[in-house]
Scaffold this active site. Structure first.
Site, PDB file in Angstrom:
ATOM      1  CG  ASN A  18      -3.018  -4.049   2.816  1.00 32.42           C
ATOM      2  OD1 ASN A  18      -3.449  -3.896   1.678  1.00 32.42           O
ATOM      3  ND2 ASN A  18      -1.826  -3.617   3.197  1.00 32.42           N
ATOM      4  CG  ASP A  57      -0.483   1.682   9.998  1.00 29.27           C
ATOM      5  OD1 ASP A  57       0.064   2.446   9.184  1.00 29.27           O
ATOM      6  OD2 ASP A  57      -1.716   1.641  10.175  1.00 29.27           O
ATOM      7  CE  LYS A  75       4.814 -24.276   7.048  1.00 25.54           C
ATOM      8  NZ  LYS A  75       4.323 -25.444   6.352  1.00 25.54           N
ATOM      9  CG  PHE A  93      -5.279   7.510  -1.477  1.00 24.64           C
ATOM     10  CD1 PHE A  93      -4.337   8.102  -2.299  1.00 24.64           C
ATOM     11  CD2 PHE A  93      -6.513   7.149  -2.010  1.00 24.64           C
ATOM     12  CE1 PHE A  93      -4.613   8.331  -3.636  1.00 24.64           C
ATOM     13  CE2 PHE A  93      -6.798   7.372  -3.340  1.00 24.64           C
ATOM     14  CZ  PHE A  93      -5.847   7.975  -4.155  1.00 24.64           C
ATOM     15  CE  LYS A 120      -5.022   8.594   8.637  1.00 20.59           C
ATOM     16  NZ  LYS A 120      -5.733   7.496   8.048  1.00 20.59           N
TER      17      LYS A 120
HETATM   18  O1  C5P Z   1      -1.883   7.029   8.516  1.00 17.94           O
HETATM   19  P1  C5P Z   1      -2.522   6.285   7.414  1.00 17.94           P
HETATM   20  O2  C5P Z   1      -1.903   4.934   7.167  1.00 17.94           O
HETATM   21  O3  C5P Z   1      -3.986   6.156   7.445  1.00 17.94           O
HETATM   22  O4  C5P Z   1      -2.213   7.235   6.160  1.00 17.94           O
HETATM   23  C1  C5P Z   1      -2.535   6.881   4.866  1.00 17.94           C
HETATM   24  C2  C5P Z   1      -1.608   7.565   3.920  1.00 17.94           C
HETATM   25  O5  C5P Z   1      -0.259   7.493   4.364  1.00 17.94           O
HETATM   26  C3  C5P Z   1      -1.621   6.877   2.573  1.00 17.94           C
HETATM   27  O6  C5P Z   1      -1.384   7.838   1.587  1.00 17.94           O
HETATM   28  C4  C5P Z   1      -0.468   5.882   2.714  1.00 17.94           C
HETATM   29  O7  C5P Z   1       0.062   5.526   1.457  1.00 17.94           O
HETATM   30  C5  C5P Z   1       0.521   6.639   3.569  1.00 17.94           C
HETATM   31  N1  C5P Z   1       1.316   5.801   4.496  1.00 17.94           N
HETATM   32  C6  C5P Z   1       2.686   5.791   4.407  1.00 17.94           C
HETATM   33  N2  C5P Z   1       3.428   5.024   5.280  1.00 17.94           N
HETATM   34  C7  C5P Z   1       2.832   4.300   6.235  1.00 17.94           C
HETATM   35  C8  C5P Z   1       1.420   4.305   6.336  1.00 17.94           C
HETATM   36  C9  C5P Z   1       0.695   5.067   5.444  1.00 17.94           C
HETATM   37  O8  C5P Z   1       3.245   6.453   3.541  1.00 17.94           O
HETATM   38  N3  C5P Z   1       3.552   3.571   7.054  1.00 17.94           N
END
Ligand code: C5P
Length: 395
Positions: free
Chosen positions: A207, A276, A286, A320, A334
């Site tokens: 990302n 995610d 590869k 965040f 969240k």
């Molecule tokens: O649910 P979302 O990804 O938008 O949430 C963002 C927050 O959750 C951020 O603080 C990010 O670092 C954390 N996060 C996490 N593990 C994930 C996805 C996001 O700790 N798999």
């Protein structure tokens, strides 16, 4: 900065002119600024310029004026709350690292037990020369703060690392030095950067996170006296000094490292852009180009922060929410779901906010619905706001 005593040592680099602006800004912030120059520095900027800017006599000569000798090298060493050397030449670094005192500035440094902040600036090859790197290592090991030079076009016509940071950056480093130590005795875990999820040995899903927000938060926490662990996914940034730095790649790896630190920390600020989803079956070889369409099956990654929310005892948890729409609604959801103390929300599509830029436009949403909205500010300034709030919660 009000009434702080700052001694600026200017050595003979072309960037000496930028330090006039540094002296001027520090003075405007309320500091008492004194300037000491090496002989070669005066080839680039006249002592008179610094004298006019600071309103104080500028010291250059070691033996020029017997009456001032004592004042200069001992009294100025005592006067300073902070000694800032900018620009610092390779020659100065070598002398400072080895205790050579052959002019007024190096003699003053040797006679001083005051904190030293050094901003090196030179040609890239000189900077990268093992001698210079070793001298920097020696100075750092003694607790000297080094302001890393920036990369860019250098006066010698080459491009590379060695530029003196801009005056505002140098002043920010000085301000940070004087930041009240509101986190002494606290341990803070910060995550930063983006995780990368392997597809095969060559490719990955990633990302746009630069890691800058998290690195600034980690620096800010350390500046305020915290013991800091920075767990970073992908980022091109230099690991900040003075903290424990752990590099990870995937979300699963980040989770492991975060969980192994969690019990010992007082707060977690989770600014990493954690993927995610990850690829279900990472190819060992590869993947070759053949079929017109290629389907990757993805599986959900663990939500690290949500897990911490469940495990949380007394720890402060900050998350965040980087959104592209319905920012406050999503962020609030969240905040509750992940059991956070507050969440920093921003629209990553807004100009001057989000990925890859040095500024951000954010809101802080608290449990109970209070919302603080901030104007566009540097990520360094926003990290100060976040750290101040974490410190308040930890009081
Ligand atoms: O649910 P979302 O990804 O938008 O949430 C963002 C927050 O959750 C951020 O603080 C990010 O670092 C954390 N996060 C996490 N593990 C994930 C996805 C996001 O700790 N798999």
């Amino acid at each position: 900065m009000l009434n702080k005593n700052i001694l600026i040592g200017v050595t003979g680099g072309i960037a000496a002119y930028k330090v006039v602006e540094v002296a001027s800004r520090l003075k405007k912030l309320g500091a008492n600024v004194r300037v000491m120059m090496t002989g070669s520095a005066t080839e680039f900027v006249s002592p008179r310029t610094f004298q006019e800017i600071t309103g104080n006599a500028v010291f250059v000569e070691m033996f020029g004026d017997a009456a001032h000798f004592h004042v200069a090298h001992v009294a100025l060493a005592d006067f300073a709350d902070l000694v800032l050397i900018a620009p610092a030449t390779a020659n100065f670094l070598a002398k400072a690292a080895h205790g050579i005192a052959d002019d007024l500035l190096t003699t003053t440094i040797l006679a001083s037990d005051k904190p030293l902040l050094i901003a090196p600036s030179m040609n890239t090859k000189m900077f990268l020369n093992p001698s210079t790197q070793e001298n920097l290592r020696i100075l750092k090991s003694r607790g000297v703060k080094i302001l890393e030079p920036a990369s860019g076009n250098l006066a010698c016509g080459t491009v590379g690392k060695g530029r003196l940071p801009e005056p505002e950056e140098i002043c920010a480093a000085v301000e940070k030095f004087f930041a009240p130590k509101i986190l002494v005795g606290k341990k803070i875990l910060v995550t930063a950067g983006g995780t990368i999820e392997a597809i095969d040995p060559v490719r990955y899903i990633g990302n746009r996170s630069s890691g800058r927000m998290g690195y600034e938060i980690a620096k800010s926490a350390a500046n305020h006296g915290a013991e800091v662990v920075l767990i970073s996914g992908k980022s091109e940034l230099e690991p900040p000094d003075g903290l424990k730095f752990l590099k990870v790649e995937s979300a699963v790896e980040m989770r492991e490292k975060v969980l192994s630190e969690f019990d010992s920390v007082d707060a977690v600020i989770m600014s990493a852009a954690v993927a995610d989803y990850r690829v279900k079956n990472i190819s060992e070889q590869k993947i070759k180009k053949s079929a017109e369409n290629l389907t990757l099956e993805l599986v959900k990654n663990p939500d690290i922060l949500r897990e911490l929310g469940g495990l949380k005892k007394s720890q402060v948890l900050v998350g965040f929410a980087a959104e592209t729409q319905n920012i406050l609604d999503y962020a609030n959801k969240k905040l509750v779901e992940k059991n956070l103390d507050f969440i920093v929300a921003n629209d990553v599509t807004a100009e001057g906010a989000g990925f890859g830029v040095t500024t951000n436009i954010a809101s802080i949403i608290w449990r109970g619905g209070k919302i603080e909205t901030f104007p566009k500010m540097t990520k360094a300034d926003l990290s100060e706001k976040i750290i101040e709030r974490v410190a308040d919660l930890l009081k």
